[in-house]
Design an enzyme around this catalytic site. Sequence first.
Site, PDB file in Angstrom:
ATOM      1  N   ASP A   1       0.958  -1.316  -0.041  1.00 53.96           N
ATOM      2  CA  ASP A   1       0.056   0.159   0.066  1.00 53.96           C
ATOM      3  C   ASP A   1       0.875   1.274   0.039  1.00 53.96           C
ATOM      4  OD1 ASP A   1      -2.183   1.558   0.415  1.00 53.96           O
ATOM      5  OD2 ASP A   1      -3.180  -0.091   1.500  1.00 53.96           O
TER       6      ASP A   1
ATOM      7  N   GLU B   1      -6.303   4.294  -5.999  1.00 57.01           N
ATOM      8  CA  GLU B   1      -7.354   4.537  -5.335  1.00 57.01           C
ATOM      9  C   GLU B   1      -8.119   6.048  -5.687  1.00 57.01           C
ATOM     10  OE1 GLU B   1      -9.390   4.881  -0.787  1.00 57.01           O
ATOM     11  OE2 GLU B   1      -7.245   5.558  -1.271  1.00 57.01           O
TER      12      GLU B   1
ATOM     13  N   ASP C   1     -12.421   0.379   4.362  1.00 57.70           N
ATOM     14  CA  ASP C   1     -13.014   1.551   4.538  1.00 57.70           C
ATOM     15  C   ASP C   1     -14.420   1.396   4.343  1.00 57.70           C
ATOM     16  OD1 ASP C   1     -10.560   2.959   4.759  1.00 57.70           O
ATOM     17  OD2 ASP C   1     -10.599   3.380   2.660  1.00 57.70           O
TER      18      ASP C   1
HETATM   19  C1  GLC Z   1      -7.386   6.003   1.735  1.00 59.65           C
HETATM   20  C2  GLC Z   1      -7.557   4.558   2.768  1.00 59.65           C
HETATM   21  C3  GLC Z   1      -8.025   5.009   4.175  1.00 59.65           C
HETATM   22  C4  GLC Z   1      -7.046   6.286   4.680  1.00 59.65           C
HETATM   23  C5  GLC Z   1      -7.051   7.464   3.700  1.00 59.65           C
HETATM   24  C6  GLC Z   1      -5.883   8.299   4.225  1.00 59.65           C
HETATM   25  O1  GLC Z   1      -8.672   6.259   1.740  1.00 59.65           O
HETATM   26  O2  GLC Z   1      -8.355   3.708   2.161  1.00 59.65           O
HETATM   27  O3  GLC Z   1      -7.909   3.869   4.945  1.00 59.65           O
HETATM   28  O4  GLC Z   1      -7.670   6.601   5.988  1.00 59.65           O
HETATM   29  O5  GLC Z   1      -6.831   6.935   2.350  1.00 59.65           O
HETATM   30  O6  GLC Z   1      -4.761   7.603   4.109  1.00 59.65           O
END
Ligand code: GLC
Length: 551
Positions: free
Chosen positions: A101, A245, A320
């Site tokens: 990640d 994402e 999430d």
């Molecule tokens: C993304 C992650 C989430 C996190 C956010 C900030 O949306 O999936 O879990 O809190 O980014 O890094």
Amino acid sequence: MTEPSTRWWQTATVYQIYPRSFADSNGDGIGDIPGIISKLDYLARLGIGVIWLSPVFASPMDDNGYDISDYQAIAPEFGTLADFDRLIAEARARGIGILLDLVVNHTSDEHRWFVDARVSRASRYRDYYVWRDPAADGGPPTDLQSTFGGPAWTLDPATGQYYLHQFSRRQPDLNWENPELRAAIYQMMNWWLDRGIAGFRMDVINLIAKDVDRGITADGPKLHDYIQEMSRASFGNSEALTVGESWTATPEGALLYSGRDRHELSMVFQFEHVMAQWHETWGKWQPKPFDLVRLKSVLSRWQYALADDGWNSLFWGNHDLPRAVSKYGDDGRYRVQSAKMLAIALHFLKGTPYVYQGEELGMTNVPFTAMSQFRDIETLNMHRLHRDAGLPEADFIAGANANGRDNARTPMQWTAGPEAGFTTGTPWIEVNPNHVAINAEAALADENSVFATYRKLIALRRQLPVMVHGRYEAHLEDHQQVMAYSRVLPDARINVIANFSANTVTVTIPPAMRGAGTALVGNGAPVTTLGEELQLAPYQAFAVLVVMGAD
Ligand code: GLC
Ligand code: CA
């Protein structure tokens, strides 16, 4: 028509692990890397090809690791670099790759860059972050709000300027305008690629390029330049799987990320189907009644838009989001039926499927009754805002139970025993009491389990080119209870039908779907032939394979 060439990640299924909640090897109540290693045989049995590991890097854990203080170290509670190397090797021995990640929109406030940056305006790393002078009244430079609630600017008293944080104040945004910062990130990525990882999931990648002075905090003008530069400087010439994402991605935008000639990413995570179920004003904290027609129209739009170029990611859940079966199915009487239905409905779409840990068991949301049971920073911050606004606590808890992030983060349910076999100690967040019935041990012993359906679907994707490359064709688009679609190649067709309701439903089968074939998978009596009409049991779903010219 020429056979399209196949990338390895088009036939693989990805499994997401939230390390803190997966398996605890040493009884401290926190999942860890040795725990993950001990469960690799389970994952190999499921048949997955990739693990997406939520962050395991050094972190003060303000946002459970999405606040990184050292990109090249493993958080001690998760293990050591040696454990990580062993994970890569043990996973590879089972044909499984590891996706890291990549959280590079922001760091932790404890990252050495930020520690240095806040010492003085002349600090070496000052420009790695986004600083602005106070407004005329001394307040924040703009009224930008953070995703986790409250202002996105925090005053740093020592240097008299505000820094930007789109998430918590302990997650300062990086300044991607700075070429030295970008080079440092690419170097760090290569360091991990050299260790043998299979690729990256890229956290909020749409936010890295911004122009805050013009109010642009997502999809800034240089976004795609940066991603192309990143690709050239790191994974571009490799077989790496990269998935970005983006909560703002549209189908047209997704082509910019994942189009063949773009040299950017393998695919993006889009959230239109998730947000389609949210309240217009109150977002996820005020859920709307489930609307299948809306959901299907979003999924179809993505399927058609990326039909010939680009690639979809397919998912119901992640760390999430609420549990899939609770959100889109029925986590009571029809839990097993609807969990299988959701798997079947999703896995035959065109794209790469992502399974979130426990989804393959049909794990459900958790019914918390007191704020003291919640752990998630977003939920806790939002609660404070709701409380300050005088809103009733019970309403907030109901919203958090429906859509809050802790639903996905309760420990993986391995057994019916104490703490679901997740830990011998006290888990950092409560185990769902329903683990006595819903757990991996029970699923593996039952050939009709939700797990067995997932296993079947994951195997079919490796066997059937039509499941990977077939053209998508939507049917019954206005039907309020049933999803129906086909995947088509010149020599084969898959017909998929899924009842998203707890009612018995009679459907008229569209002519294109009629005919005889073989049953691929289903959650009821095998269906091989589709006539003019069909009666579906509650949450019934199945797929039929028709081989052309084979009758
Ligand atoms: C993304 C992650 C989430 C996190 C956010 C900030 O949306 O999936 O879990 O809190 O980014 O890094
Ligand atoms: Ca542990």
